[in-house]
Design a protein around this motif. Structure first.
Motif: not given
Length: 691
Positions: A380-408
């Motif tokens: 029911y979903a495209s390959s890019i969404l499936v790949e995104a869910i796979r990466r999140v499950r494996n912790g493969r993400v790119h993070a920009s940290p939050g600070f001083d009340g601003q969400y990362g």
């Protein structure tokens, strides 16, 4: 049985929360998320406690269920016949602000109660100590240790959990006003603390660096201020769904059925790293130490974040895992994943439509994110969404940290990776034509969200105005997309200053995922406020965004603050506001009755003298009445008459809130948290009081 629980949420009676929060909405979103147990939140607020008792009934196991007549129908039919029944636990959060050992302490505590009677008795006890009516999360000048004592005296089954323990400003271990240990805070009653809420800006791995926390069960909750945020952090259980079984699991961990937690990636939290939001400075703990905790841009102290504080108290490096530590999973909400792929804000109509389609096809959100086989999602979903869910499950993400009340921010793909998938223009999977026809014929409702009760507008006319406003010049675009922090737009009449302000608000909501209810826009006239609100309403309604910014005038804003804090001024909940004609009449009447007022032949002239002085003087704010008396004794009698009869005038709508916010730092902090983005239209026209 296995289930997911989220104990820490809020009601519409807390500041900076959605006004659509109600038990029916909570039930709907809990079902869509896959959360089986949620806290009621805010049970100490009298009005919310009444609603709790009206809409919930005991389930016989220390938890509560929605009355049959209140259970809402879902317009999305989830493809699962064995949905876990939704249960509620009576909970609230208390803000404790007090002095201990010469230092101001600000600690938030999560309270869990087993029954209605205990909740009511506890609320009554707190009502004798402080104001529990002005905020769903009441602020009390009460030591956290004493709060725990009152709780245990009320019910032996009641539980206190220190909330978001690392948050700089309001937590037991926070860098600004906390302690260095749990024992220091709760002292002789520390043995009754067995669980700690880690908060959005930390995860268990960070807490494992501090060995003195090893004896506590680490839990996570959403601290949701709107229903769609339920379950963004949550707890996993495998035990009987009853109050006693749940508390036993929290006391004894995996031995009694506590499995672990669902977490934010901690970098996404608002206080993960150090910095200054106004200066757009974000630093790691190591960088902050090199600057001695001073902002390299403005020279003022940095807001030291959660990671800094964890490192400060740590006796182990990152990577340690205690023997009894439980597992956890980091997640990114499905609507945010969809938003990244679509290239639109998570609240946009396009994203919400696709989000609800996926739920209708695949089931509850947390099931999709955590456990549903990727092959099933692929149907029911495209390959890019499936790949995104796979990466999140494996912790493969790119993070920009939050600070001083601003969400990362958490990104699943780099720009190059998204471009590699750019050939996929639809979320629907590539299927044979026969399957496409079947899917097209499948009846599927994709939204249960009711229409906002916002005022009806001429959308076509407003839409045309907005389309015109989208044609911004380069300077206007620069202002709209400037970094967070102070911004002054200087331009002549008719050059589009208000238009730029409106576009900035819309950009923050759609592109930066700023919650609309954290935005305040102030102008001078009702007409200007209506026009500004109309422009924004047209866009947000079309995008499917439910919440709205606070758009108002200076005087209406003042009235709102006075009403919300009426007890601080010894006023009724709905004070009578004098019109200018009423003021003139009272001045004239009092002048005639005041022997030492002198020859006052024209009361309107006296009124004008006083009003002009107030508007032009900044010194009158701190002690207004003394200075008013220096102008004319008549005003002293006028002020006394107002106080005696519970009246206020349009001058009070500016003076009273400003006096309150100047002298009460706790209330000031609440409004700063509620409105994090403030806009002033026609700023050049503000007077001293408004400034």
């Amino acid at each position: 049985m296995s289930f997911i629980a989220d104990f820490h949420i809020h009601s519409p009676y807390s500041r900076a929360t959605s006004k659509d929060l109600c038990f029916e909405t909570l039930y709907q979103w809990a079902t869509l998320k896959g959360v089986s147990l949620i806290g009621t939140g805010d049970f100490t607020h009298p009005a919310w406690l009444v609603e709790i008792k009206e809409k919930l009934i005991p389930d016989g196991k220390g938890l509560f269920k929605l009355r049959d007549e209140n259970i809402p129908s879902l317009n999305i039919k989830l493809p699962c016949d064995n949905l876990t029944p939704i249960r509620f636990m009576i909970t609230c959060e208390i803000s404790n602000i007090y002095k201990y050992k010469g230092k101001t302490r600000k600690v938030h505590n999560l309270i869990c109660m087993p029954d209605f009677d205990s909740a009511a008795r506890f609320a009554n006890k707190l009502n004798l100590i402080g104001n529990i009516r002005s905020d769903g999360r009441p602020i009390l000048g009460l030591d956290s240790r004493d709060l725990l004592e009152i709780l245990l005296e009320t019910s032996e089954e009641a539980v206190l959990v220190p909330a978001h323990i690392w948050t700089p400003w309001f937590s037991v271990l926070g860098s600004k006003s906390g302690f260095d240990s749990i024992e220091e805070c709760y002292r002789d009653l520390s043995e009754h603390i067995f669980a700690l809420e880690t908060g959005l800006s930390s995860d268990p791995a960070m807490n494992w660096m501090v060995s003195k926390l090893d004896g506590y069960t680490l839990i996570s909750n959403s601290d949701a201020h709107s229903a769609p945020r339920i379950g963004r952090e949550a707890n996993l259980f495998d035990c009987e769904m009853s109050y006693n079984a749940i508390m036993n699991a929290l006391r004894h961990g995996s031995k009694k059925g506590f499995v672990g937690t669902l977490e934010f990636f901690p970098q996404e939290g608002k206080y993960h790293f150090d910095g200054h939001r106004k200066c757009d400075v974000c630093l790691s703990p190591e960088q902050s130490k090199r600057y001695n905790g001073i902002c390299p841009s403005c020279g003022k102290p940095l807001t030291l974040g959660v990671m800094y504080r964890v490192v400060e108290l740590a006796d182990y490096a990152m990577g340690r895992k205690p023997t009894a530590a439980l597992s956890y999973k980091s997640i990114v909400s499905l609507d945010k994943i969809v938003a990244e792929i679509v290239g639109s804000g998570s609240a946009s109509k396009k994203v919400q439509r696709e989000y609800h389609r996926l739920l209708g096809s695949l089931g509850a959100e947390l099931s999709i994110l955590l456990s549903l086989p990727l092959d099933s999602i692929q149907k029911y979903a495209s390959s890019i969404l499936v790949e995104a869910i796979r990466r999140v499950r494996n912790g493969r993400v790119h993070a920009s940290p939050g600070f001083d009340g601003q969400y990362g921010s958490i990104q699943v793909f780099t720009e190059k990776e998204r471009n590699d998938y750019s050939g996929q223009t639809t979320f629907f999977p590539l299927q044979e034509k026969e399957e496409d026809d079947t899917l097209a014929k499948k009846e599927m409702k994709v939204s249960f969200i009711e229409e906002s009760d916002a005022p009806k507008l001429d959308f076509e006319a407003t839409k045309e105005k907005h389309q015109q406003s989208q044609r911004l010049n380069e300077a206007q675009k620069e202002a709209v997309k400037s970094p967070f922090g102070p911004l002054l737009v200087i331009a002549g009449p008719g050059t589009g200053k208000t238009r730029t302000l409106v576009e900035r608000i819309i950009w923050l909501i759609n592109e930066k995922s700023v919650l609309p209810q954290t935005i305040l826009a102030v102008t001078f006239s009702n007409r200007a406020a209506r026009e500004m609100a109309g422009r924004i309403e047209a866009v947000l309604a079309r995008e499917g965004v439910q919440e709205r910014p606070e758009i108002t005038t200076f005087h209406k804003l003042g009235l709102k603050i006075v009403i919300e804090n009426h007890s601080e001024f010894e006023l009724k909940e709905q004070p009578v506001v004098l019109s200018e004609n009423d003021m003139a009449y009272l001045f004239s009447r009092i002048a005639k009755q005041t022997k030492d007022s002198g020859n006052v032949s024209d009361s309107s002239c006296l009124e004008k003298r006083i009003i002009d002085f107030i508007e032009k003087s900044g010194d009158c704010i701190a002690v207004p009445e003394d200075i008013y008396r220096q102008i004319d004794d008549v005003f002293g009698h006028y002020t006394e008459y107002k106080r005696k009869h519970g009246l206020i005038d349009f001058i009070d709508l500016l003076v009273l809130p400003l006096s309150l916010l100047t002298n009460n730092q706790e209330i000031l902090a609440q409004y700063r948290q509620q409105w994090q983005h403030i806009f002033v239209d026609e700023y050049q026209d503000v007077n001293a009081l408004q400034y």
